[in-house]
Write an enzyme that holds these catalytic residues in place. Structure first.
Site, PDB file in Angstrom:
ATOM      1  N   GLU A  78       0.824  -1.209   0.000  1.00 49.46           N
ATOM      2  CA  GLU A  78       0.000   0.000   0.000  1.00 49.46           C
ATOM      3  C   GLU A  78       0.859   1.261   0.000  1.00 49.46           C
ATOM      4  OE1 GLU A  78      -3.020   0.280  -0.661  1.00 49.46           O
ATOM      5  OE2 GLU A  78      -3.583  -1.822  -0.582  1.00 49.46           O
ATOM      6  N   TYR A 161      -6.612   6.300   4.265  1.00 52.90           N
ATOM      7  CA  TYR A 161      -6.701   5.277   3.218  1.00 52.90           C
ATOM      8  C   TYR A 161      -5.882   4.036   3.591  1.00 52.90           C
ATOM      9  CZ  TYR A 161      -5.546   2.437  -0.703  1.00 52.90           C
ATOM     10  OH  TYR A 161      -5.338   1.331  -1.480  1.00 52.90           O
ATOM     11  N   ASP A 179      -9.462   4.624  -2.870  1.00 51.02           N
ATOM     12  CA  ASP A 179      -8.294   5.100  -3.595  1.00 51.02           C
ATOM     13  C   ASP A 179      -8.760   5.763  -4.892  1.00 51.02           C
ATOM     14  OD1 ASP A 179      -8.891   3.024  -5.378  1.00 51.02           O
ATOM     15  OD2 ASP A 179      -6.789   2.457  -5.626  1.00 51.02           O
TER      16      ASP A 179
END
Length: 337
Positions: A78, A161, A179
């Site tokens: 990520e 996020y 996203d």
């Protein structure tokens, strides 16, 4: 009803399609156009079913989706995938995980080694933030990536996020993961606009939450399925509506695919910018394990004012460490052998 669900880690197993009680107010404009032949199917349930089925058949096999990857692998991916395409991430990710398979392994090295290993992946402050997160995981959580969303969010360098993504994809929890790809899919499917706003809005968060399946396991798969749909089909430049599992009720497509009406979307320039100069300066520092004199840095860019500004920015960001007047190195003390 029984079907197959694709786990974001890449495997499939039987599951029961969820019946959820989502509020449909925000998606009526898209859902009301669903073909009459399937009108007996609850609208939100049909949306879940079709996108999940598409994902089960089309999901890419990626290393962070492997069943044995673990939460650290998801977290590393990520960080690397922020503003960076998968094809550029894959070689760096493999090298990173081989060298630092756990947070403790990364935390044991100076942060400069993380910057060195980041190479030309771009936005190198992400390397420092990942190192800081690994250090906090070791110091505060015994070296294990925490499971709770609040605990993840409290880690340095972890924003809303990333916390939602790790909690959802690694720990199979129910969180809305927004996203760029997911926001674009929902903008087209629900709002009938080609692109979402520049910054995430409260309305987008409400839409994502309302569309989230109630069962945590299904919600976790839903998040990565919508993300994959945006990455492979509902792309920014060339959406392939003919391959989309929910094209029949996409508000943007049904409206005739109107052009973006918001501010012009300009691509980020690179040549001649401070970003390019910073990259060249960092390349010199990465290439050696010795301290670097000013003269070697001066040689990579001819314009002295811009070069000095870029170097000052690297120092301010913690990416470069002055060790003496006119001498620099990557941060965190002497480099490891």
């Amino acid at each position: 009803m029984i079907g197959l669900i694709g786990h974001p880690n890449g495997f499939r197993r039987p599951f029961r399609l969820p019946r959820c009680d989502l509020t449909c107010a925000t998606i009526d404009s898209a859902m009301n156009t669903y073909p009459a032949a399937t009108s007996s199917v609850p609208r939100h349930e049909a949306l879940h079913r079709e996108i999940l089925a598409w994902y089960a058949a089309n999901a890419r096999e990626l290393p962070w989706r492997d069943p044995d990857a673990g939460a650290w692998a998801v977290m590393v991916s990520e960080f690397m995938l922020q503003q960076t395409p998968v094809k550029r991430v894959l070689p760096r990710y493999a090298a990173w995980m081989e060298r630092w398979p756990t947070p403790a392994a990364l935390a044991a090295d100076p942060p400069g080694e993380a910057v060195r290993a980041w190479e030309r992946l771009g936005y190198p402050r992400r390397a420092l933030r990942l190192h800081a997160a690994a250090t906090a995981i070791v110091e505060q959580h015994g070296g294990t990536v925490p499971t709770g969303h609040a605990e993840l969010l409290a880690l340095p360098g972890v924003g809303e996020y990333t916390a939602a993504a790790v909690a959802s994809f690694a720990h199979r929890q129910r969180h809305a993961v927004l996203d760029t790809n997911v926001r674009r899919v929902f903008a087209r499917l629900v709002d009938g606009t080609e692109f979402p706003p520049t910054a995430t809005t409260a309305a987008e968060r409400r839409t994502a939450t309302e569309l989230l399946p109630q069962t945590p396991e299904t919600a976790a798969t839903w998040g990565v399925a919508v993300m994959e749909l945006g990455a492979l089909v509902c792309t920014a430049r060339s959406p392939e509506c003919g391959r989309c599992p929910v094209a029949a009720r996409c508000a943007w497509r049904l409206a005739g695919s109107p052009a973006h009406a918001g501010p012009p979307r300009r691509g980020q320039s690179y040549a001649g910018t401070d970003r390019q100069v910073r990259g060249k300066l960092l390349a010199v520092l990465r290439a050696t394990r010795s301290d670097v004199p000013q003269a070697e840095l001066d040689a990579v860019w001819p314009e002295p004012v811009q070069r000095a500004r870029a170097l000052d920015g690297l120092v301010a960001d913690g990416l470069v460490e002055p060790v003496a007047p006119g001498v620099y190195r990557l941060p965190g003390g002497p480099p490891v052998p």
